[in-house]
Enzyme design. Structure first.
Site, PDB file in Angstrom:
ATOM      1  N   GLU A  97       0.814  -1.187   0.122  1.00 42.61           N
ATOM      2  CA  GLU A  97       0.057   0.170  -0.031  1.00 42.61           C
ATOM      3  C   GLU A  97       0.701   1.123  -0.045  1.00 42.61           C
ATOM      4  O   GLU A  97       0.327   2.427   0.689  1.00 42.61           O
ATOM      5  CB  GLU A  97      -1.106   0.051   1.309  1.00 42.61           C
ATOM      6  CG  GLU A  97      -2.091  -1.069   1.050  1.00 42.61           C
ATOM      7  CD  GLU A  97      -3.151  -1.244   2.288  1.00 42.61           C
ATOM      8  OE1 GLU A  97      -2.728  -0.558   2.996  1.00 42.61           O
ATOM      9  OE2 GLU A  97      -3.756  -2.081   2.036  1.00 42.61           O
ATOM     10  N   GLU A 157      -5.697  -7.915  -1.272  1.00 45.15           N
ATOM     11  CA  GLU A 157      -6.077  -7.781   0.336  1.00 45.15           C
ATOM     12  C   GLU A 157      -7.579  -7.283   0.113  1.00 45.15           C
ATOM     13  O   GLU A 157      -7.709  -6.361  -0.539  1.00 45.15           O
ATOM     14  CB  GLU A 157      -5.163  -6.856   0.990  1.00 45.15           C
ATOM     15  CG  GLU A 157      -5.368  -6.627   2.297  1.00 45.15           C
ATOM     16  CD  GLU A 157      -4.655  -5.805   3.398  1.00 45.15           C
ATOM     17  OE1 GLU A 157      -3.294  -5.729   2.811  1.00 45.15           O
ATOM     18  OE2 GLU A 157      -5.147  -5.218   3.788  1.00 45.15           O
TER      19      GLU A 157
END
Ligand SMILES: *[C@@H]1O[C@H](CO)[C@@H](O)[C@H](O)[C@H]1NC(C)=O
Ligand SMILES: *[C@@H]1O[C@H](CO)[C@@H](O)[C@H](O)[C@H]1NC(C)=O
Ligand SMILES: *[C@@H]1O[C@H](CO)[C@@H](O)[C@H](O)[C@H]1NC(C)=O
Ligand SMILES: *[C@@H]1O[C@H](CO)[C@@H](O)[C@H](O)[C@H]1NC(C)=O
Ligand SMILES: *[C@@H]1O[C@H](CO)[C@@H](O)[C@H](O)[C@H]1NC(C)=O
Ligand SMILES: *[C@@H]1O[C@H](CO)[C@@H](O)[C@H](O)[C@H]1NC(C)=O
Ligand SMILES: *[C@@H]1O[C@H](CO)[C@@H](O)[C@H](O)[C@H]1NC(C)=O
Ligand SMILES: *[C@@H]1O[C@H](CO)[C@@H](O)[C@H](O)[C@H]1NC(C)=O
Ligand SMILES: *[C@@H]1O[C@H](CO)[C@@H](O)[C@H](O)[C@H]1NC(C)=O
Length: 666
Positions: A181, A257
């Site tokens: 991320e 995810e």
């Protein structure tokens, strides 16, 4: 007679039209080709420290839990295990140790991810392994808090982990990511590809960027060399959609995810909806749940947001939560390498269906009708939609499936009074390639040619119980991992340490990192490891400690938070400091902004063992050093009335701890 019959038929026909609308017909065939390859359903351990308490479970419960996660045809039967490559820094619910605290250091047994990967492989040798860093040890950045300045160094560090997995644990890593991320870097991705190839790891696929879709898709379209380096575009929390741009890259798309939702009926329904619709809406061929198992304290961020919960190793209690059985609906009747059928999609009355085949006669259909009210995931926002209460659906099978005469049926009802989890039902008779059914709201169905006996699940786990007091740990082992049972590092790395030449402190717990990592979120300036029960209010906490070379250390009670908020932690922190003016202090925060008392004692701080004890009861706090009371404060307005016990160090210093204990304040 004739007219009566005619009349009757007409009457019945009208009745039928009024009460049950004509069933929608959905065609499932392989004629005209198949859809994308299915890559599997996965769970993510780490990001961060989400499996921390699992390793401390006593047998037989630990093995049972692992069976529920990985054993084929049993519980979730996960097809992918994704793990964090520990980076010595906080990554959501704790920090995980790196295999290289320094450039010269190498240790492939720290933490619990290696162990977990081995246990997964033991149960299912075909499980695919996927590894991703959140943080990196400081040396990787060479003085910069960024991993891309020296792409060869960073790629070498990651590849070293993959090589260690093979040489020490015989684990083959199938997929590796970039930086969770965070921004990706094209040069780094190419360097990672080259470093993998140079180390005979050409079979390791790169997933990028473990973030958003857009920039990576643009970069791949503009750069054939990058396109060749990236195997999978992995996006997080895509809300079941991928943009056309991502699809145009021609790359495999994953929700690498997803989920992050409390694992009750709502979380399970979220999971059922996205497992189907990530493919139906977004062409994603794998979905990976953060997190695999909620094995962290409930009072850390995102409590119980795993496929199941196991966070009481002291009692052995664990909960096989609904998302486990939702996963089973897909994983028991498919394998990675199966292909989706074309023409899968939405049901006319709301919900969705997917169908997969092994390319022969194998066919698995998964149907969900999760309502908007009960299937919202924690993110992103779910736009409103309707699901009809009991819709009729007819499926027409064609092509390779035209002669199927029966399908085995598995059923779950996830919401309401009488919930049902993964129940085997009567076979569905298929006649002329056709079958009809009613799809009820918030229910999940699998219809499949794959025959399976219902799993024989384990007896209920022991009853839930609070963390037991008094609690003591001398860190003498034997240890299942590099970490002491129940301690959950929130900044820094606390490792069990053996000093053979010491007679009275041969086995200790040692904070062992000295350089600030390339952090993923907001680590505290001090290191801290928490333990116990967030509800602890009236307790004594005691620990022996030795500051090895400088800085200082603390023992704490009532620590009110961990995770990425740890730098804001409040509680009662009792410090021993290498400071000429005041070598002890008590503060109500980890940053020592709010000092409640401080002073000087005749004690050599560095290199000497000292016993620090805190006593907290109601609005009274007291502390002693080596049995001598240093402060005893009553009527103190504390910002935190309850919380974890903790130990830690001032800054990134090596400090050893021994003889830890917590008890109720008498
Ligand atoms: C699941 O938990 C969430 C958060 O506490 C709650 O909002 C939701 O109503 C619960 N769902 C069910 C079905 O109990
Ligand atoms: C289905 O059965 C018919 C009649 O036996 C046969 O001709 C046809 O090839 C079969 N279809 C498949 C896909 O096996
Ligand atoms: C690696 O770490 C483990 C766990 O802390 C420890 O037991 C072992 O001695 C270490 N090995 C080496 C070679 O340092
Ligand atoms: C502590 O870190 C050093 C590297 O900085 C390493 O050599 C040592 O093995 C670590 N200790 C343990 C117990 O892993
Ligand atoms: C190990 O123990 C010896 C003997 O007590 C002591 O001199 C030495 O400082 C200890 N080493 C460490 C790293 O704690
Ligand atoms: C540990 O603490 C106990 C008392 O709390 C003490 O009797 C014992 O000597 C301590 N052990 C060491 C190794 O200091
Ligand atoms: C703490 O107390 C609250 C309120 O009594 C309770 O709901 C919660 O389960 C307790 N937490 C633990 C970890 O026991
Ligand atoms: C401090 O402690 C040392 C060693 O225990 C002792 O020799 C010295 O006299 C003490 N000093 C004071 C001012 O108490
Ligand atoms: C803690 O002690 C105070 C003072 O004795 C008391 O008022 C309070 O109820 C206690 N809290 C708990 C949770 O037992």
């Amino acid at each position: 007679m004739a007219s009566y019959v005619k009349h009757g038929v007409a009457f019945l026909f009208i009745l039928a039209v009024l009460s049950t609308p004509a069933a929608s017909v959905y065609t499932l065939t392989d004629s005209g080709g198949l859809g994308a390859r299915f890559d599997g359903v996965g769970g993510l351990s780490g990001g961060g420290a989400t499996s921390r308490l699992l390793v401390s479970y006593p047998e037989p419960y630990r093995s049972q839990i692992l069976d529920y996660l990985f054993k084929p045809n049993f519980g979730a039967a996960l097809q992918i295990l994704k793990v964090e490559i520990g980076g010595d820094a906080q990554s959501t619910d704790g920090s995980e140790p790196s295999h290289m605290h320094s450039a010269a250091d190498r240790n492939y047994t720290r933490g619990y991810e290696w162990w977990l990967m081995r246990e997964a492989k033991k149960r299912n040798p075909a499980v695919r392994l996927y590894a991703l860093p959140w943080a990196f040890p400081g040396w990787v950045g060479g003085g910069e808090a960024f991993p891309y300045h020296r792409p060869e160094t960073t790629a070498g560090y990651i590849v070293d982990w993959i090589l260690g997995a093979k040489s020490v644990h015989n684990l083959d890593i199938d997929y590796v990511g970039i930086w969770n991320e965070r921004i990706h870097d094209v040069t780094y991705i190419k360097t990672l590809r080259k470093t993998l190839d140079d180390n005979k790891l050409g079979h390791v696929n790169i997933v990028a960027p473990d973030g958003g879709w857009v920039q990576i898709s643009k970069d791949i379209m503009a750069d054939p060399e990058l396109a060749a380096a990236v195997d999978v575009i992995g996006s997080h929390y895509p809300g079941t959609h991928s943009p056309p741009m991502a699809q145009q890259t021609g790359k495999t798309l994953w929700s690498s995810e997803d989920f992050s939702t409390i694992n009750n009926g709502t979380g399970a329904s979220c999971w059922a909806r996205i497992l189907n619709q990530n493919y139906v809406n977004g062409h994603m061929t794998s979905t990976i749940a953060w997190n695999l198992i909620a094995s962290y304290y409930d009072d850390l961020p995102f409590p119980r947001s795993g496929l199941m919960t196991a966070n009481q190793p002291w009692s052995g209690h664990y909960e096989v939560s609904d998302p486990i059985w939702v996963t089973a609906h897909t994983t028991h009747f498919t394998s990675p390498g199966w292909q989706y059928l074309k023409g899968v999609g939405h049901l006319d009355g709301g919900g969705s269906y997917v169908a997969l085949t092994d390319g022969k006669e194998g066919l698995t259909i998964v149907i969900e009708a999760m309502t908007h009210q009960y299937s919202q995931c924690v993110r992103p926002l779910l736009p409103p939609y309707e699901v009809k209460p009991g819709q009729a659906a007819t499926f027409q099978l064609g092509g390779a499936f035209e002669n199927i005469t029966r399908l085995h049926v598995w059923y779950s009802k996830l919401i309401g009074d009488r919930t049902v989890h993964f129940q085997s039902q009567d076979d569905k008779i298929v006649s002329g390639g056709k079958f009809s059914m009613e799809v009820a709201e918030n229910c999940l169905y699998t219809l499949t040619t794959v025959k399976e006996a219902p799993p024989k699940i384990y007896p209920k786990s022991p009853a839930s119980a609070p963390f037991p007091l008094p609690y003591k740990d001398k860190f003498d082992g034997p240890a299942d991992s590099s970490e002491a049972p129940y301690f959950a590092d929130q900044t820094g790395v606390f490792e069990l340490y053996v000093n053979e030449s010491s007679s009275d402190h041969s086995h200790t717990l040692r904070q062992n990192i000295t350089e600030r990592p390339i952090v993923w979120c907001n680590d505290a300036d001090s290191t801290i490891s928490v333990i116990g029960d967030y509800n602890w209010s009236n307790v004594t906490v005691s620990c022996d400690l030795m500051v090895e070379s400088g800085g200082g250390a603390f023992v704490a009670a009532r620590v009110d938070r961990g995770g990425c908020g740890v730098s804001q932690a409040r509680g009662v922190f009792f410090w021993l400091l290498e400071d000429d003016a005041n070598n002890w202090a008590v503060s109500s925060d980890i940053d020592r902004n709010d000092i409640l008392g401080q002073g000087k004692v005749n004690a050599t701080i560095v290199g000497q063992w000292h016993k620090l004890s805190i006593f907290a009861k109601g609005d009274s706090i007291a502390g002693s050093l080596n049995g001598k009371v240093l402060f005893d404060i009553t009527d103190v307005e504390l910002p935190s009335k309850k919380g974890f016990a903790a130990i830690g160090t001032l800054g990134l210093q090596k400090v050893q701890f021994d003889n830890f204990s917590v008890d109720k304040a008498k």
